[in-house]
Design a protein around this motif. Structure first.
Motif, PDB file in Angstrom:
ATOM      1  N   LYS A 135       0.811  -1.260  -0.009  1.00  0.00           N
ATOM      2  CA  LYS A 135       0.107  -0.193  -0.053  1.00  0.00           C
ATOM      3  C   LYS A 135       0.844   1.211  -0.065  1.00  0.00           C
ATOM      4  O   LYS A 135       0.604   2.192  -0.721  1.00  0.00           O
ATOM      5  CB  LYS A 135      -0.847  -0.299   1.121  1.00  0.00           C
ATOM      6  CG  LYS A 135      -1.950  -1.101   1.095  1.00  0.00           C
ATOM      7  CD  LYS A 135      -2.919  -0.929   2.350  1.00  0.00           C
ATOM      8  CE  LYS A 135      -4.055  -2.178   2.295  1.00  0.00           C
ATOM      9  NZ  LYS A 135      -4.740  -2.316   3.837  1.00  0.00           N
ATOM     10  N   GLU A 191      -1.591  -2.237  -5.812  1.00  0.00           N
ATOM     11  CA  GLU A 191      -2.861  -2.096  -4.952  1.00  0.00           C
ATOM     12  C   GLU A 191      -3.643  -3.515  -4.873  1.00  0.00           C
ATOM     13  O   GLU A 191      -3.857  -3.881  -3.828  1.00  0.00           O
ATOM     14  CB  GLU A 191      -3.665  -0.912  -5.571  1.00  0.00           C
ATOM     15  CG  GLU A 191      -3.562   0.499  -5.047  1.00  0.00           C
ATOM     16  CD  GLU A 191      -4.427   1.431  -5.642  1.00  0.00           C
ATOM     17  OE1 GLU A 191      -5.301   1.088  -6.531  1.00  0.00           O
ATOM     18  OE2 GLU A 191      -4.455   2.614  -4.879  1.00  0.00           O
ATOM     19  N   THR A 244      -4.247  -5.853  -1.802  1.00  0.00           N
ATOM     20  CA  THR A 244      -5.469  -6.732  -1.490  1.00  0.00           C
ATOM     21  C   THR A 244      -5.434  -7.948  -1.188  1.00  0.00           C
ATOM     22  O   THR A 244      -5.817  -8.625  -0.270  1.00  0.00           O
ATOM     23  CB  THR A 244      -6.378  -6.113  -2.777  1.00  0.00           C
ATOM     24  OG1 THR A 244      -6.587  -4.555  -2.863  1.00  0.00           O
ATOM     25  CG2 THR A 244      -7.818  -6.905  -2.239  1.00  0.00           C
ATOM     26  N   ASP A 297      -3.808  -8.693   1.964  1.00  0.00           N
ATOM     27  CA  ASP A 297      -4.763  -8.507   3.108  1.00  0.00           C
ATOM     28  C   ASP A 297      -5.784  -9.898   2.969  1.00  0.00           C
ATOM     29  O   ASP A 297      -6.093 -10.275   4.291  1.00  0.00           O
ATOM     30  CB  ASP A 297      -5.615  -7.215   2.639  1.00  0.00           C
ATOM     31  CG  ASP A 297      -5.166  -6.096   3.458  1.00  0.00           C
ATOM     32  OD1 ASP A 297      -4.608  -6.111   4.493  1.00  0.00           O
ATOM     33  OD2 ASP A 297      -5.292  -4.948   2.923  1.00  0.00           O
ATOM     34  N   HIS A 298      -6.324 -10.257   2.152  1.00  0.00           N
ATOM     35  CA  HIS A 298      -7.066 -11.367   1.875  1.00  0.00           C
ATOM     36  C   HIS A 298      -6.260 -12.600   2.617  1.00  0.00           C
ATOM     37  O   HIS A 298      -6.881 -13.177   3.312  1.00  0.00           O
ATOM     38  CB  HIS A 298      -7.327 -11.667   0.454  1.00  0.00           C
ATOM     39  CG  HIS A 298      -8.391 -12.750   0.089  1.00  0.00           C
ATOM     40  ND1 HIS A 298      -9.749 -12.969   0.725  1.00  0.00           N
ATOM     41  CD2 HIS A 298      -8.164 -14.052  -0.447  1.00  0.00           C
ATOM     42  CE1 HIS A 298     -10.086 -14.078   0.404  1.00  0.00           C
ATOM     43  NE2 HIS A 298      -9.223 -14.566  -0.214  1.00  0.00           N
TER      44      HIS A 298
END
Length: 199
Positions: free
Chosen positions: A75, A132, A136, A139-140
């Motif tokens: 990020k 990005e 993601t 994060d998942h």
């Protein structure tokens, strides 16, 4: 004092020792075997499985933290790319303004700069979008690991409750507590299997 040693007992150690000392007493429980033998075997087995579950839970928690850290890094890198994109946009805007204000013979030079900035911005946008998407994805993965960690924790807790019930069953000789220790232990193992299967 040189020959003395200090030993910390686990929650079920005393009951295992008690069970071993009284194994021949003939207290019969489920299945016709002696209650103390059954409880001792059950406790040893469940404690071993519980230790494995606790280790797996710790590992998934560590992975979740690592993956969340990777997401934060991606990020930050994406944010840097978007800042770079904004800088190119500002330069493009200045070139567009200059192209309007300068004499006609100088306009082509500014037009080339405008086109160059457009191409550079497109490349920067691709890089930012990719970063990005990677953030993601990390994060998942982190969320999946935390979900699995919670399953391992639930399984470990159920097995700890089963060990406590085993100790109480041994002390009270209550058959319903003996059934309870097997039931709660079974639930803990099922939750552990669910964790293993990422359910």
């Amino acid at each position: 004092m040189s020959g003395d040693s200090f030993h910390v007992h686990g929650p079920h150690d005393h009951e295992l020792e008690h069970a071993a000392q009284h194994a021949a007493e003939g207290h019969h429980g489920i299945g016709g075997g002696s209650l103390t033998n059954q409880v001792a075997m059950f406790t040893a087995l469940i404690a071993t499985v519980g230790a494995i579950f606790a280790y797996a839970g710790g590992a998934t928690q560590a992975n979740a933290g690592l993956y969340k850290n990777n997401a934060a890094i991606k990020k930050t890198e994406a944010s840097n790319q978007w800042n770079f994109y904004q800088a190119k946009s500002s330069k493009q805007n200045l070139s567009e303004l200059a192209a309007v204000l300068v004499a006609d013979d100088k306009k082509p030079a500014y037009q080339k700069e405008i086109e160059r900035y457009k191409l550079e911005k497109a490349e920067i946008k691709l890089a930012a979008d990719k970063l990005e998407a990677e953030a993601t994805e990390w994060d998942h993965k982190s969320d999946e690991q935390m979900h699995q960690h919670h399953r391992w924790a639930q399984a470990t807790t159920a097995l700890q409750v089963a060990i406590a019930l085993a100790a109480i069953a041994l002390l009270t000789k209550k058959k319903w507590l003996e059934w309870g220790m097997f039931g709660v232990g079974g639930v803990g193992v099922i939750i552990g299997i669910a964790a293993m299967l990422h359910v």
